[in-house]
Design a protein around this motif. Structure first.
Motif, PDB file in Angstrom:
ATOM      1  N   PHE A   1      -5.360 -10.254   7.988  1.00  0.00           N
ATOM      2  CA  PHE A   1      -6.028 -10.309   6.686  1.00  0.00           C
ATOM      3  C   PHE A   1      -7.025 -11.449   6.794  1.00  0.00           C
ATOM      4  CE2 PHE A   1      -6.300 -12.421   2.528  1.00  0.00           C
ATOM      5  CZ  PHE A   1      -7.023 -11.428   1.861  1.00  0.00           C
ATOM      6  N   ARG A   2      -8.303 -11.130   6.724  1.00  0.00           N
ATOM      7  CA  ARG A   2      -9.353 -12.082   7.070  1.00  0.00           C
ATOM      8  C   ARG A   2      -9.012 -12.667   8.452  1.00  0.00           C
ATOM      9  NH1 ARG A   2      -9.683 -14.016   0.987  1.00  0.00           N
ATOM     10  NH2 ARG A   2     -10.701 -12.158   0.208  1.00  0.00           N
TER      11      ARG A   2
ATOM     12  N   THR B   1      -1.017  -7.065  11.844  1.00  0.00           N
ATOM     13  CA  THR B   1      -2.387  -6.772  11.445  1.00  0.00           C
ATOM     14  C   THR B   1      -3.030  -8.076  10.989  1.00  0.00           C
ATOM     15  OG1 THR B   1      -3.729  -5.509   9.889  1.00  0.00           O
ATOM     16  CG2 THR B   1      -1.511  -6.000   9.189  1.00  0.00           C
TER      17      THR B   1
ATOM     18  N   HIS C   1      -3.965  -1.810  -1.909  1.00  0.00           N
ATOM     19  CA  HIS C   1      -5.359  -1.847  -1.449  1.00  0.00           C
ATOM     20  C   HIS C   1      -5.541  -0.886  -0.281  1.00  0.00           C
ATOM     21  CE1 HIS C   1      -9.190  -3.534  -0.298  1.00  0.00           C
ATOM     22  NE2 HIS C   1      -9.208  -4.132  -1.491  1.00  0.00           N
ATOM     23  N   PRO C   2      -6.593  -0.121  -0.280  1.00  0.00           N
ATOM     24  CA  PRO C   2      -6.761   0.848   0.804  1.00  0.00           C
ATOM     25  C   PRO C   2      -7.012   0.219   2.181  1.00  0.00           C
ATOM     26  CG  PRO C   2      -8.693   0.830  -0.637  1.00  0.00           C
ATOM     27  CD  PRO C   2      -7.671  -0.021  -1.309  1.00  0.00           C
ATOM     28  N   ASP C   3      -7.616  -1.007   2.212  1.00  0.00           N
ATOM     29  CA  ASP C   3      -8.048  -1.552   3.514  1.00  0.00           C
ATOM     30  C   ASP C   3      -7.025  -2.483   4.166  1.00  0.00           C
ATOM     31  OD1 ASP C   3     -10.352  -0.262   2.997  1.00  0.00           O
ATOM     32  OD2 ASP C   3     -11.298  -2.010   2.043  1.00  0.00           O
ATOM     33  N   ILE C   4      -6.001  -2.853   3.433  1.00  0.00           N
ATOM     34  CA  ILE C   4      -5.073  -3.847   3.982  1.00  0.00           C
ATOM     35  C   ILE C   4      -3.748  -3.169   4.331  1.00  0.00           C
ATOM     36  CG2 ILE C   4      -4.043  -6.122   3.579  1.00  0.00           C
ATOM     37  CD1 ILE C   4      -6.184  -6.456   1.375  1.00  0.00           C
TER      38      ILE C   4
ATOM     39  N   VAL D   1      -2.870  -1.306   6.875  1.00  0.00           N
ATOM     40  CA  VAL D   1      -2.985   0.101   7.255  1.00  0.00           C
ATOM     41  C   VAL D   1      -2.101   0.316   8.480  1.00  0.00           C
ATOM     42  CG1 VAL D   1      -4.583   1.934   7.902  1.00  0.00           C
ATOM     43  CG2 VAL D   1      -5.372   0.020   6.472  1.00  0.00           C
TER      44      VAL D   1
ATOM     45  N   THR E   1       0.973   5.421   0.004  1.00  0.00           N
ATOM     46  CA  THR E   1       0.149   6.601   0.226  1.00  0.00           C
ATOM     47  C   THR E   1       0.959   7.842  -0.123  1.00  0.00           C
ATOM     48  OG1 THR E   1      -0.559   5.393   2.168  1.00  0.00           O
ATOM     49  CG2 THR E   1      -1.465   7.595   1.903  1.00  0.00           C
TER      50      THR E   1
ATOM     51  N   ARG F   1       0.873  -1.162   0.000  1.00  0.00           N
ATOM     52  CA  ARG F   1       0.000   0.000   0.000  1.00  0.00           C
ATOM     53  C   ARG F   1       0.914   1.216   0.000  1.00  0.00           C
ATOM     54  NH1 ARG F   1      -2.488   3.054   4.240  1.00  0.00           N
ATOM     55  NH2 ARG F   1      -4.756   3.274   3.977  1.00  0.00           N
TER      56      ARG F   1
END
Ligand SMILES: Nc1ncnc2c1ncn2[C@@H]1O[C@H](COP(=O)(O)OP(=O)(O)OP(=O)(O)O)[C@@H](O)[C@H]1O
Ligand SMILES: [Mg+2]
Length: 461
Positions: free
Chosen positions: A120-121, A118, A98-101, A103, A88, A86
Motif C-alpha cells: 500500500f503506497r 502486497t 476499495h477496488p485497488d487495494i 487484490v 467481491t 475488499r
C-alpha cells in the motif's frame, strides 16, 4: 614472537566457540520471532475475514457486505496499523472496500485461505483471501473476502521477541566470560604465586618449593624445579669442597717453597745455595703443574655445551701428547709405543682438553710403571665410537679402588711420588664434557692396567 598468555588463550578457547554458538542461536531466534509474528498476524487476518464473510447477505436479490465493527476491532494495536478489506461478489462486482487495494493474486482454491504480500503506497501489507460460498438462486457461486494489514504491529512484535532473546544471549556470554576470567584467576593463582616466589627468592636460597600448594598438573613442573635446585645445591657443595681442597693443596707446596728459599738464604756456601735453589725450582714446577691441572679441571667442568669445539683428529692429538712425554719415558727406561689402526679418527671436541686427557693417562702409566716396563697407547674404532687404550705393565689398580681413583685428590696408599690425585678426575671431567665413557681394567695378560676412553666418532654432514 608475541608473548603468549595462558589466561588469554584459555579465555579465547572459551569465548570464541561460545560466541559462534550464540551467533547461530541469535539467527535461529530471529527466524522463529518472524515466524511467531507471521502466525499471530495471519490468525487475526483470517478471523477478521471470516467475520466479514459471515455477514454477506442477499437483499432483494442484491448481495450486500456490511463490515461489522468486530472485524476491524481485532486489529487495534499500538502502533496503529492500516487495515484494508475488499469483498467481491461471485459475479466479480466489488461490493465492499476499495477496488485497488488487497487484490488477491488469484481466486482462492477451494475453501482454504490464501495468504499473500502486497503493497500500500510504499508500505508492505500482509493479506488473506478466503472464498465464501453463496447459496442463492440469483447470485450462485463464491464471494471472495480479502483483508490486509500494514506490518507495524507485526514488526514491533518480532523485534520485541528477538531483542529479548538477543539480550539474554549477550548476558549469557558476558556471564560466561566473567566466570571464565574469575575461574582462570583462581586456577592460575598457585602458578602466579610460584612465579612471584621464584622472582623474590634470595639467589642463594635453594630450598625446594612446596609441592602440595599447586594442582596435580603442575606438580611435575615444581618437582622438576626442585630437582634442578637440588642439582645446583650438590654442584655448589662440590665446588666449595673443591676450592677448599685446592687451597689446601696449594698451601702445602707453598710452605715447602718458603722453607727451601729460607734455607737457601741462610746457607753460606754456594753449593748449598744452589742445592736449595734446585729444590725450590722443582717445587715451582710442581706448583705450575698443579695450577695447570686446576685450570683444566675448571675448564672441563663448564660442561659440554659451553666448550669451543671443532672437528679434531684424535690420532694427531694423541701422537703429539706422546711426543711431549718421550723424555720422561726415556728417563725411566720405559718403552713407550703408539699404535693406530687404519682410517680416520675424528671427534668433535676441544683440542687442548683432549690432549690433556691423553697426557694424564700416559703420565700415570709412565709414573706408576717400574723401570724397564712398557707403556702402549692404542687408538682404534669400535662401532660408532673411537677407542683409546693406554696399557702399562705396572702394578695395576685393585678392583675396589678403580672407582675411587677418579675422585679428586684421591691417591692410593702405595702411590709414591708427588702427584696431587687430580689426573683421573680431570680425565673423567673431560670425557663427560665430550659425551664419552672412561674406565679402568686389568691388562691382559697381567700384570698392568688398561685405561680406556670411548668418544663418539664425528661424522661430517
Ligand atoms: N697406570 C696406573 N697404574 C697404577 N696405579 C694408577 C695408575 N693410574 C693411576 N693410578 C692410581 O690412581 C691414583 C689417582 O691417579 P691420578 O692420576 O688421579 O692422580 P695422581 O697421578 O696421584 O696425581 P696427578 O694429579 O699428579 O695425576 C694414583 O695416585 C695411583 O695410585
Ligand atoms: Mg696422575
Amino acid at each position: 614472537m608475541a608473548t603468549r598468555s595462558l589466561q588469554r588463550e584459555l579465555l579465547g578457547w572459551l569465548l570464541v566457540p561460545l560466541t559462534a554458538v550464540v551467533c547461530f542461536n541469535v539467527w535461529t531466534t530471529y527466524e522463529s520471532a518472524v515466524e511467531t509474528a507471521d502466525l499471530i498476524t495471519d490468525r487475526t487476518l483470517l478471523a477478521s475475514a471470516r467475520v466479514i464473510a459471515e455477514d454477506i447477505q442477499e437483499n432483494d436479490g442484491v448481495l450486500e457486505a456490511t463490515i461489522p465493527p468486530a472485524a476491524l476491532e481485532m486489529f487495534a494495536s499500538d502502533p496503529p496499523d492500516r487495515v484494508f478489506y475488499r469483498v467481491t461478489a461471485p459475479s466479480g462486482l466489488i461490493i465492499a472496500g476499495h477496488p485497488d487495494i488487497v487484490v488477491p493474486p488469484g481466486q482462492p482454491a477451494g475453501l482454504e485461505p490464501t495468504f499473500f504480500q502486497t503493497m500500500f503506497r510504499d508500505q508492505p501489507v500482509r493479506a488473506v483471501a478466503i472464498a465464501q460460498p453463496i447459496i442463492s438462486a440469483r447470485n450462485p457461486g463464491r464471494a471472495v473476502v480479502a483483508v490486509g494489514q500494514t506490518l507495524n504491529a507485526h514488526d514491533q512484535l518480532m523485534t520485541g521477541l528477538w531483542l529479548k532473546a538477543l539480550r539474554d544471549q549477550v548476558l549469557l556470554v558476558a556471564a560466561a566470560g566473567l566466570l571464565g576470567v574469575f575461574g582462570l584467576r583462581r586456577g592460575l593463582a598457585p602458578i602466579l604465586k610460584l612465579r612471584d616466589d621464584v622472582i623474590e627468592r634470595d639467589p642463594t636460597e635453594l630450598k625446594p618449593f612446596a609441592v602440595n600448594s599447586v594442582q596435580s598438573e603442575l606438580r611435575p613442573l615444581v618437582e622438576a624445579l626442585n630437582e634442578a635446585f637440588a642439582r645446583i645445591q650438590r654442584q655448589m657443595a662440590a665446588q666449595r669442597r673443591f676450592v677448599a681442597n685446592a687451597a689446601h693443596q696449594l698451601r702445602t707446596p707453598l710452605a715447602l717453597l718458603k722453607t727451601q728459599v729460607g734455607v737457601g738464604m741462610r746457607e753460606p756456601g754456594t753449593a748449598a745455595k744452589e742445592e736449595a735453589l734446585a729444590a725450590a725450582d722443582k717445587s715451582v714446577d710442581g706448583m705450575a703443574r698443579l695450577s695447570n691441572q686446576l685450570l683444566s679441571l675448571a675448564r672441563a667442568e663448564q660442561g659440554s655445551s659451553s666448550l669451543m669445539k671443532s672437528a679434531v683428529d684424535f690420532q694427531a692429538v694423541a701422537r703429539d701428547a706422546l711426543e711431549g712425554l718421550t723424555q720422561s719415558a726415556l728417563s725411566r727406561d720405559i718403552d713407550l709405543g703408539f699404535e693406530a689402526g687404519e682410517g680416520e679418527f675424528v671427534v668433535w671436541g676441544h683440542p687442548t682438553l683432549l690432549r690433556e686427557l691423553v697426557v694424564n693417562l700416559v703420565d700415570n702409566a709412565l709414573r706408576y710403571t717400574p723401570r724397564r716396563g712398557s707403556v702402549t697407547a692404542r687408538i682404534s674404532r669400535e662401532g660408532e665410537a673411537i677407542l683409546l687404550q693406554v696399557e702399562d705393565t705396572g702394578p695395576g689398580i685393585a678392583e675396589v679402588d678403580r672407582e675411587k681413583v677418579f675422585e679428586r685428590f684421591y691417591r692410593s696408599a702405595e702411590a709414591g711420588g708427588d702427584g696431587t690425585g687430580l689426573g683421573l678426575a680431570i680425565v673423567r671431567e673431560i670425557v663427560s664434557s665430550h659425551d664419552g665413557e672412561v674406565g679402568l681394567s686389568g691388562r691382559q695378560p697381567p700384570p698392568g692396567l688398561t685405561a680406556w676412553v670411548k668418544l663418539p666418532a664425528y661424522r661430517q654432514g
